[in-house]
Enzyme design. Structure first.
Site, PDB file in Angstrom:
ATOM      1  N   ASP A   1       3.313 -17.744 -16.764  1.00 36.30           N
ATOM      2  CA  ASP A   1       2.901 -16.719 -15.820  1.00 36.30           C
ATOM      3  C   ASP A   1       2.596 -15.412 -16.540  1.00 36.30           C
ATOM      4  OD1 ASP A   1       3.289 -18.622 -13.999  1.00 36.30           O
ATOM      5  OD2 ASP A   1       4.806 -17.560 -12.818  1.00 36.30           O
TER       6      ASP A   1
ATOM      7  N   ARG B   1       1.637 -18.726   0.408  1.00 38.91           N
ATOM      8  CA  ARG B   1       0.649 -17.676   0.309  1.00 38.91           C
ATOM      9  C   ARG B   1      -0.778 -18.217   0.360  1.00 38.91           C
ATOM     10  NH1 ARG B   1       0.394 -13.395  -4.580  1.00 38.91           N
ATOM     11  NH2 ARG B   1      -0.187 -15.202  -5.795  1.00 38.91           N
TER      12      ARG B   1
ATOM     13  N   GLU C   1      10.711 -14.826  -1.752  1.00 30.31           N
ATOM     14  CA  GLU C   1      10.428 -15.811  -2.782  1.00 30.31           C
ATOM     15  C   GLU C   1      11.335 -17.026  -2.645  1.00 30.31           C
ATOM     16  OE1 GLU C   1       8.008 -14.458  -4.443  1.00 30.31           O
ATOM     17  OE2 GLU C   1       7.767 -15.554  -6.321  1.00 30.31           O
TER      18      GLU C   1
ATOM     19  N   CYS D   1     -33.985 -20.287 -23.580  1.00 28.34           N
ATOM     20  CA  CYS D   1     -32.664 -20.777 -23.967  1.00 28.34           C
ATOM     21  C   CYS D   1     -32.023 -21.526 -22.806  1.00 28.34           C
ATOM     22  CB  CYS D   1     -31.776 -19.606 -24.387  1.00 28.34           C
ATOM     23  SG  CYS D   1     -30.124 -20.152 -24.874  1.00 28.34           S
TER      24      CYS D   1
ATOM     25  N   CYS E   1     -28.521 -14.007 -28.045  1.00 28.70           N
ATOM     26  CA  CYS E   1     -29.672 -14.880 -28.206  1.00 28.70           C
ATOM     27  C   CYS E   1     -30.875 -14.182 -27.575  1.00 28.70           C
ATOM     28  CB  CYS E   1     -29.383 -16.195 -27.489  1.00 28.70           C
ATOM     29  SG  CYS E   1     -30.852 -17.156 -27.128  1.00 28.70           S
TER      30      CYS E   1
ATOM     31  N   TYR F   1      12.233  -9.902   0.423  1.00 28.34           N
ATOM     32  CA  TYR F   1      11.935  -8.581  -0.141  1.00 28.34           C
ATOM     33  C   TYR F   1      10.748  -7.876   0.516  1.00 28.34           C
ATOM     34  CZ  TYR F   1       8.721 -11.581  -2.756  1.00 28.34           C
ATOM     35  OH  TYR F   1       7.774 -12.508  -3.084  1.00 28.34           O
TER      36      TYR F   1
ATOM     37  N   ASP G   1      10.601 -15.293 -10.121  1.00 30.75           N
ATOM     38  CA  ASP G   1       9.539 -16.207 -10.516  1.00 30.75           C
ATOM     39  C   ASP G   1       9.605 -17.478  -9.679  1.00 30.75           C
ATOM     40  OD1 ASP G   1       7.414 -17.163 -11.869  1.00 30.75           O
ATOM     41  OD2 ASP G   1       8.496 -17.646 -13.705  1.00 30.75           O
TER      42      ASP G   1
ATOM     43  N   GLU H   1      13.489  -3.670  -8.269  1.00 26.61           N
ATOM     44  CA  GLU H   1      14.199  -4.934  -8.039  1.00 26.61           C
ATOM     45  C   GLU H   1      13.565  -6.011  -8.911  1.00 26.61           C
ATOM     46  OE1 GLU H   1      12.600  -6.585  -4.061  1.00 26.61           O
ATOM     47  OE2 GLU H   1      11.735  -4.600  -4.316  1.00 26.61           O
TER      48      GLU H   1
ATOM     49  N   SER I   1      -1.039  -9.314  -3.542  1.00 29.86           N
ATOM     50  CA  SER I   1      -0.442  -9.521  -4.837  1.00 29.86           C
ATOM     51  C   SER I   1      -0.058  -8.151  -5.391  1.00 29.86           C
ATOM     52  CB  SER I   1      -1.493 -10.296  -5.605  1.00 29.86           C
ATOM     53  OG  SER I   1      -1.595  -9.924  -6.856  1.00 29.86           O
TER      54      SER I   1
ATOM     55  N   CYS J   1     -30.584 -22.784 -28.502  1.00 33.02           N
ATOM     56  CA  CYS J   1     -32.052 -22.866 -28.496  1.00 33.02           C
ATOM     57  C   CYS J   1     -32.675 -22.525 -29.845  1.00 33.02           C
ATOM     58  CB  CYS J   1     -32.634 -21.960 -27.418  1.00 33.02           C
ATOM     59  SG  CYS J   1     -32.484 -20.209 -27.801  1.00 33.02           S
TER      60      CYS J   1
ATOM     61  N   LYS K   1      11.559  -9.152 -10.255  1.00 37.54           N
ATOM     62  CA  LYS K   1      10.434  -9.934  -9.772  1.00 37.54           C
ATOM     63  C   LYS K   1      10.816 -11.396  -9.949  1.00 37.54           C
ATOM     64  CE  LYS K   1       5.434 -10.285  -9.925  1.00 37.54           C
ATOM     65  NZ  LYS K   1       5.233 -11.724 -10.047  1.00 37.54           N
TER      66      LYS K   1
ATOM     67  N   TYR L   1      -0.754 -15.677 -17.919  1.00 37.85           N
ATOM     68  CA  TYR L   1      -1.735 -15.615 -16.837  1.00 37.85           C
ATOM     69  C   TYR L   1      -1.902 -14.155 -16.405  1.00 37.85           C
ATOM     70  CZ  TYR L   1      -3.721 -16.239 -12.196  1.00 37.85           C
ATOM     71  OH  TYR L   1      -4.511 -16.154 -11.083  1.00 37.85           O
TER      72      TYR L   1
ATOM     73  N   LYS M   1       6.120  -6.043 -15.995  1.00 38.18           N
ATOM     74  CA  LYS M   1       6.410  -7.371 -16.522  1.00 38.18           C
ATOM     75  C   LYS M   1       7.174  -7.312 -17.850  1.00 38.18           C
ATOM     76  CE  LYS M   1       4.887 -10.371 -14.379  1.00 38.18           C
ATOM     77  NZ  LYS M   1       3.609 -11.026 -14.225  1.00 38.18           N
TER      78      LYS M   1
ATOM     79  N   CYS N   1     -29.305 -18.750 -32.227  1.00 40.14           N
ATOM     80  CA  CYS N   1     -28.585 -19.291 -31.074  1.00 40.14           C
ATOM     81  C   CYS N   1     -28.291 -20.773 -31.307  1.00 40.14           C
ATOM     82  CB  CYS N   1     -29.426 -19.111 -29.818  1.00 40.14           C
ATOM     83  SG  CYS N   1     -28.743 -19.935 -28.385  1.00 40.14           S
TER      84      CYS N   1
HETATM   85  S1  IVH Z   1       6.503  -7.484  -3.218  1.00 40.10           S
HETATM   86  C1  IVH Z   1       2.447  -6.447  -1.118  1.00 40.10           C
HETATM   87  N1  IVH Z   1       8.707  -8.047  -4.506  1.00 40.10           N
HETATM   88  O1  IVH Z   1       5.105 -11.466  -6.942  1.00 40.10           O
HETATM   89  C2  IVH Z   1       3.237  -7.031  -2.208  1.00 40.10           C
HETATM   90  N2  IVH Z   1       6.875  -9.523  -4.773  1.00 40.10           N
HETATM   91  O2  IVH Z   1       2.419 -10.559  -7.860  1.00 40.10           O
HETATM   92  C3  IVH Z   1       4.365  -7.859  -1.748  1.00 40.10           C
HETATM   93  N3  IVH Z   1       7.335 -11.451  -6.186  1.00 40.10           N
HETATM   94  O3  IVH Z   1       3.174 -12.536  -4.250  1.00 40.10           O
HETATM   95  C4  IVH Z   1       5.112  -8.453  -2.852  1.00 40.10           C
HETATM   96  N4  IVH Z   1       9.431 -10.967  -6.619  1.00 40.10           N
HETATM   97  O4  IVH Z   1       5.300 -13.855  -4.855  1.00 40.10           O
HETATM   98  C5  IVH Z   1       7.448  -8.418  -4.263  1.00 40.10           C
HETATM   99  N5  IVH Z   1      10.743  -8.462  -5.527  1.00 40.10           N
HETATM  100  C6  IVH Z   1       9.498  -8.824  -5.287  1.00 40.10           C
HETATM  101  C7  IVH Z   1       8.943  -9.992  -5.832  1.00 40.10           C
HETATM  102  C8  IVH Z   1       7.612 -10.301  -5.558  1.00 40.10           C
HETATM  103  C9  IVH Z   1       8.462 -11.837  -6.810  1.00 40.10           C
HETATM  104  C10 IVH Z   1       6.066 -12.191  -6.241  1.00 40.10           C
HETATM  105  C11 IVH Z   1       5.467 -12.479  -4.902  1.00 40.10           C
HETATM  106  C12 IVH Z   1       4.147 -11.802  -4.911  1.00 40.10           C
HETATM  107  C13 IVH Z   1       3.863 -11.685  -6.361  1.00 40.10           C
HETATM  108  C14 IVH Z   1       2.958 -10.526  -6.606  1.00 40.10           C
END
Ligand code: IVH
Length: 717
Positions: A44, A150, A186, A461, A455, A238, A131, A127, A93, A434, A129, A47, A326, A431
């Site tokens: 992740d 989601r 989550e 091409c 190119c 959350y 996973d 708080e 997100s 081509c 995050k 990503y 992160k 190229c």
């Molecule tokens: S708040 C409007 N709080 O992270 C935003 N998200 O990248 C609402 N996640 O889709 C999300 N822990 O799946 C929030 N303490 C936390 C979280 C959290 C994990 C995930 C969640 C969200 C993704 C966003």
């Protein structure tokens, strides 16, 4: 260890475009692997690194935002097997931050947006995050009625039966809760439970699972809830979606309510004010990370006061009032086995490193970008040495990094392990597709040589021609069902005149050509009679198309979906647009000034547009295309009930009731267009104190002038 990478600010526009192309493809592939197939190839963190790099480049080069930009997607389309649920409020997100500096920027941006001086008066929650997988739980009359994943953020899968097997999630809420309550949070699998499950699998001689997150995802996706029940899934609340009544006015207060309603909430959540406190808490959680019984991949910060959250609002897919900080990702050593050159739609030659597969942060990496010719040589964008000037050679042992805001890349080579016969890599001068010359353009203005070799083959091409077609049929362009990349490859390669598709108009003449031909498509492997019928229907359905999509589909350099919209809105009809582009050919005069006056269209983009229409082959293809399709007139967006939908507004002078950003975001959300200069087309000028020349111009032109209160009254406060 050095971690040089080209900062976004040092990217040339071509490099940026090139990288966005690559990122869009990469991210789409990983989305599919992750969401649709539950078998991610990268962590992740990796990503997120891709997404963040993409966002950073888009922020710096808004003109280059692609129609199919990953920033416009949240997750992936839902997989089949479950009923679909449209979320009452989209599930968004979070933006990511990676450094203390980024966190400072985030906090500063909140104050700035709200027009406040950073004085530690705004409280933030911090708080972990988690996973896991985000879940929306809808209660009506206190009873759980729907639990949805989601999905793509708008539509998710209905997994209620499976969620009911999770003991930590109440199926009923205490008396007195609002009638409609959507609790979001989550779903995850604990590390101990995961280890126990894997031990059992191993004992039974079965294949073990990769990580708790994917196992949790797989468990929730079981069509039989009994299977889900066997896995010990857990939950943290959350966030929330629709609520018929707000039980609190802060983030902390809301989470406290969730706790009172018997939802598990994370004990490490804290309310803090200064950047220093926030970063200290991040470090503290980082220290505790290994000892927690659940995987976390960062710390989420949110503005605590909900009224401020409301004012801050959202960007296209993430709130301005929150960010995810992160944890850093990892590096690994592997061997570079080959360098391949890919040719993009604009002819850019991109080197890609093929690697002996290596696990970085728990996931297998096989390719990494090498950016461009200079990067391989150890030369940075401004000619400065990177990696202390060390070049990258085939056969080298390299350090692969997938962290922070960079896409998977090779950050260094281990010279001690270089083979004695290793020779410096020679970047092709022609190229590979081509054979045309590939050149590095010199920027007329700066005299700087472009880092990207391109190119010069243009339509000759095949790589460019195919990429053009693929762009033409892509999701935000023509989006023809049944005509994707694979099919384009097939039609393009065909030698049969009744089957061939070499340019966009050929798509629309296919059915007619087929009618008079013996080489029937339906007899070809992969196309049945039914699918051919569907394909023609899908093609015919697109003979009428929105003007912005049409302009975007043309594949003009620098014209992403956003710019295409700006142009469509500015010119209204295709004829007006094309006439204006031809009239602007001399790069002077009214048409040229008008084009440059469109808010959001800069000179680089304007040039690309007129250059495109100067090329007779482009015009010829468009003429043929227009015999087949009809781009629709662009009508102003009808933002229902909005008094300013489709109106052009200019804000000027110093505003006191809201910041410029806030005013702009609000106006745009109501369907208005915010312009930077006053012209005959301006509908309103909102003038604050000390308004100067724009106000004068508005008066001259007879444009309606409002003060801040007048504006607020107009849009309803
Ligand atoms: S708040 C409007 N709080 O992270 C935003 N998200 O990248 C609402 N996640 O889709 C999300 N822990 O799946 C929030 N303490 C936390 C979280 C959290 C994990 C995930 C969640 C969200 C993704 C966003």
């Amino acid at each position: 260890m050095s971690t040089e990478r080209k900062p976004v600010s040092a990217l040339s526009i071509e490099e940026a475009g090139l990288e966005l192309d690559t990122l869009a493809k990469e991210i789409a592939r990983h989305d599919a692997l992750y969401h649709a197939e539950d078998r991610p190839e990268i962590s992740d963190a990796d990503y997120d690194a891709l997404k963040r790099r993409n966002d950073a480049i888009e922020a710096a080069f808004p003109d280059l935002v692609r129609g199919d930009s990953p920033s416009k997607r949240v997750g992936a389309a839902p997989a089949s097997g479950f009923k679909l649920v449209t979320h009452a409020r989209p599930m968004l997100s979070l933006d990511n931050t990676f450094s203390d500096e980024d966190v400072r920027d985030f906090v500063a941006s909140v104050y700035r947006f709200l027009g406040m001086i950073p004085d530690n008066s705004i409280a933030f929650t911090a708080e972990p995050k988690i996973d896991g997988l985000s879940m929306s739980l809808r209660y009506e009359g206190g009873r759980l009625v729907t639990a949805a994943t989601r999905g793509d953020g708008t539509v998710g899968e209905n997994v209620t039966a499976n969620i009911l097997t999770i003991k930590e999630i109440p199926s009923e809420l205490p008396a007195g809760v609002p009638d409609v309550v959507e609790v979001r949070g989550e779903v995850y699998m604990g590390k101990t439970d995961f280890a126990a499950l894997n031990a059992r699998m191993a004992e039974e001689g079965k294949q073990t699972y990769v990580n708790p997150r994917n196992t949790a995802a797989g468990s929730l996706r079981q069509l039989d809830p009994k299977m889900t029940a066997q896995r010990k899934l857990r939950f943290f609340a959350y966030a929330w979606g629709e609520l018929s009544d707000m039980p609190a006015d802060t983030q902390m207060g809301m989470v406290e309510k969730f706790r009172e309603w018997s939802f598990p909430v994370n004990p490490l959540m804290k309310r803090l004010s200064s950047v220093e406190e926030i970063i200290a808490h991040y470090n503290e959680i980082g220290l505790q990370r290994a000892g927690l019984d659940y995987d976390i991949d960062g710390v989420v910060y949110k503005v605590d006061r909900l009224d401020l959250q409301g004012r801050l609002g959202y960007r296209s897919r993430s709130p301005r009032w929150a960010t995810a900080h992160k944890f850093p990702a990892e590096q690994a050593l592997t061997t570079l086995t080959a360098i391949d050159i890919q040719v993009g739609r604009t002819g850019a030659l991109t080197p890609v490193a093929r690697l002996v597969p290596i696990t970085v942060g728990g996931v297998v990496v096989t390719n990494a970008t090498l950016h461009n010719e200079d990067y391989i040589k150890g030369i940075g964008n401004s000619g400065e040495p990177i990696r202390e000037g060390r070049d990258i050679r085939i056969g080298d042992t390299v350090i692969v990094q997938r962290a922070g805001d960079v896409i998977p890349q090779i950050v260094d080579v281990v010279l001690e392990q270089r083979l004695t016969d290793a020779v410096a890599y020679e970047f092709p001068r022609t190229c590979p597709v081509c054979g045309s010359h590939a050149v590095r353009e010199v920027n007329e203005k700066t005299g700087k040589v472009d880092a990207v070799r391109r190119c010069t083959g243009g339509f000759v091409c095949q790589a460019q021609a195919i990429e053009h077609l693929k762009h033409f049929v892509s999701r935000d362009a023509y989006d023809i069902e049944g005509l994707g990349s694979k099919q384009i490859d097939f039609f393009f390669a065909s030698e049969d005149p009744a089957l061939q598709i070499r340019t966009a108009p050929d798509i629309f003449t296919l059915e007619a050509r087929q009618r008079n031909s013996l080489a029937k498509l339906e007899n070809i492997d992969g196309f049945g009679k039914v699918s051919v019928g569907k394909l023609y229907a899908a093609i015919n359905e697109r003979r009428e198309i929105a003007l912005n999509r049409f302009i975007y589909a043309l594949g003009i350099r620098h014209i992403g979906e956003t710019n295409a919209k700006l142009l469509a809105r500015a010119y209204g009809t295709y004829a007006a647009f094309e006439t204006a582009m031809r009239d602007a050919a001399s790069m002077s005069g009214d048409a040229w000034s008008e084009l440059n006056a469109i808010e959001g269209i800069g000179e680089v983009v304007a040039r690309a547009l007129v250059e495109f229409f100067k090329e007779p082959r482009n015009v010829e293809v468009i003429e043929k295309l227009l015999k087949e399709v009809r781009p629709q007139e662009m009508v102003a967006p009808t933002t229902s009930g909005s008094p300013v939908a489709g109106k052009t507004v200019v804000f000027t002078g110093s505003l006191e009731k809201f910041t410029r950003d806030e005013a702009k975001a609000r106006a745009e959300s109501l369907g208005a267009k915010v312009a930077g200069s006053v012209s005959k087309k301006t509908d309103y000028v909102v003038a604050g104190a000390d308004a100067g020349s724009k106000l004068v111009k508005a008066r001259e032109l007879g444009v309606e002038v409002l003060d801040e209160d007048g504006w607020l009254a107009l849009i309803g406060g």
